[in-house]
Motif scaffolding. Structure first.
Motif, short mmCIF file in Angstrom:
data_model
loop_
_atom_site.label_atom_id
_atom_site.label_comp_id
_atom_site.label_asym_id
_atom_site.label_seq_id
_atom_site.Cartn_x
_atom_site.Cartn_y
_atom_site.Cartn_z
N GLN A 51 0.81 -1.22 0.00
CA GLN A 51 0.00 0.00 0.00
C GLN A 51 0.85 1.27 0.00
O GLN A 51 0.33 2.35 -0.23
CB GLN A 51 -0.94 0.02 1.21
N CYS A 94 -10.63 0.24 3.84
CA CYS A 94 -9.21 0.11 3.51
C CYS A 94 -8.66 1.50 3.21
O CYS A 94 -9.31 2.28 2.51
CB CYS A 94 -9.07 -0.79 2.28
N LEU A 95 -7.46 1.78 3.70
CA LEU A 95 -6.86 3.09 3.43
C LEU A 95 -6.60 3.29 1.94
O LEU A 95 -6.49 4.42 1.48
CB LEU A 95 -5.54 3.25 4.21
N HIS A 136 -7.26 -9.43 6.08
CA HIS A 136 -7.36 -8.31 5.14
C HIS A 136 -5.96 -7.85 4.74
O HIS A 136 -5.67 -7.66 3.55
CB HIS A 136 -8.16 -7.17 5.80
N GLU A 137 -5.07 -7.67 5.73
CA GLU A 137 -3.71 -7.19 5.42
C GLU A 137 -2.91 -8.25 4.67
O GLU A 137 -2.12 -7.92 3.78
CB GLU A 137 -2.98 -6.78 6.71
N HIS A 140 -3.45 -8.16 1.02
CA HIS A 140 -2.68 -7.11 0.31
C HIS A 140 -1.35 -7.65 -0.20
O HIS A 140 -0.86 -7.22 -1.24
CB HIS A 140 -2.40 -5.92 1.23
NI NI Z 1 -6.51 -2.55 3.18
#
Ligand code: NI
Length: 177
Positions: A51, A94-95, A136-137, A140
């Motif tokens: 990210q 999510c960012l 979730h992470e 990524h």
């Molecule tokens: Ni996220």
């Protein structure tokens, strides 16, 4: 420590599969520290290296409530060793997909092995918010966003809106130094 800028979808850098680290050395610890600083500033409860445009299998999270003391988890090379048959559906954000949310179904509990900040191998059994955030992470690190768990229709609506928002340029909240 340094605050990094978070990449927002759609962006090909969010779709790559990240590479394992050889060990948690000084450089990886610095990345973990920068990710945490960036996450707390956002504010967010989790952030993965892709990210911020770094393709190492590193992530951080902190699911402590605002009124609680910070409880950061710094993770490298995570692997799911076991996942429960039981699932739970919760709203995720999510960012990298600012202002968008969706209900995602995941295993309710997972056993995860990873390297910690001191390069020690750690195994944890995660449930509830921790299980959700960890999964979730970890997604990524494999180029998967929470919208990839939604229907194609819902995913396209969100990605189209984000694309449009990018064309309009940074919003006031993001323009701050
Ligand atoms: Ni996220």
């Amino acid at each position: 420590m340094a605050k990094l800028s978070v990449i927002t979808a759609p962006d090909p850098r969010l779709k790559i599969t990240a590479e394992p680290v050889a060990a948690v050395d000084h450089g990886v610890r610095a990345l973990m520290d920068d990710l945490l600083e960036t996450m707390y500033a956002a504010p967010g409860i989790g952030l993965a290296a892709p990210q911020v445009g770094d393709s190492r299998r590193v992530l951080v999270l902190d699911i402590a409530h605002r009124e609680e003391a910070p409880n950061p988890l710094r993770v490298a090379n995570p692997e799911v060793l076991w996942a429960s048959q039981e699932t739970s559906v919760d709203e995720e954000g999510c960012l990298s997909l600012p202002d968008h949310y969706g209900d995602v179904k995941r295993p309710a509990k997972v056993r995860v092995r990873f390297l910690d900040y001191h390069n020690a191998t750690v195994e944890i059994m995660a449930a509830g918010a921790l299980a959700k955030c960890l999964q979730h992470e970890m997604d990524h690190l494999d180029g998967i966003l929470f919208v990839d768990h939604l229907s194609l229709l819902r995913r396209n609506i969100i990605l189209r809106k984000l694309k449009k928002a990018k064309k309009l340029g940074p919003q006031p909240a993001m323009a701050r130094p």
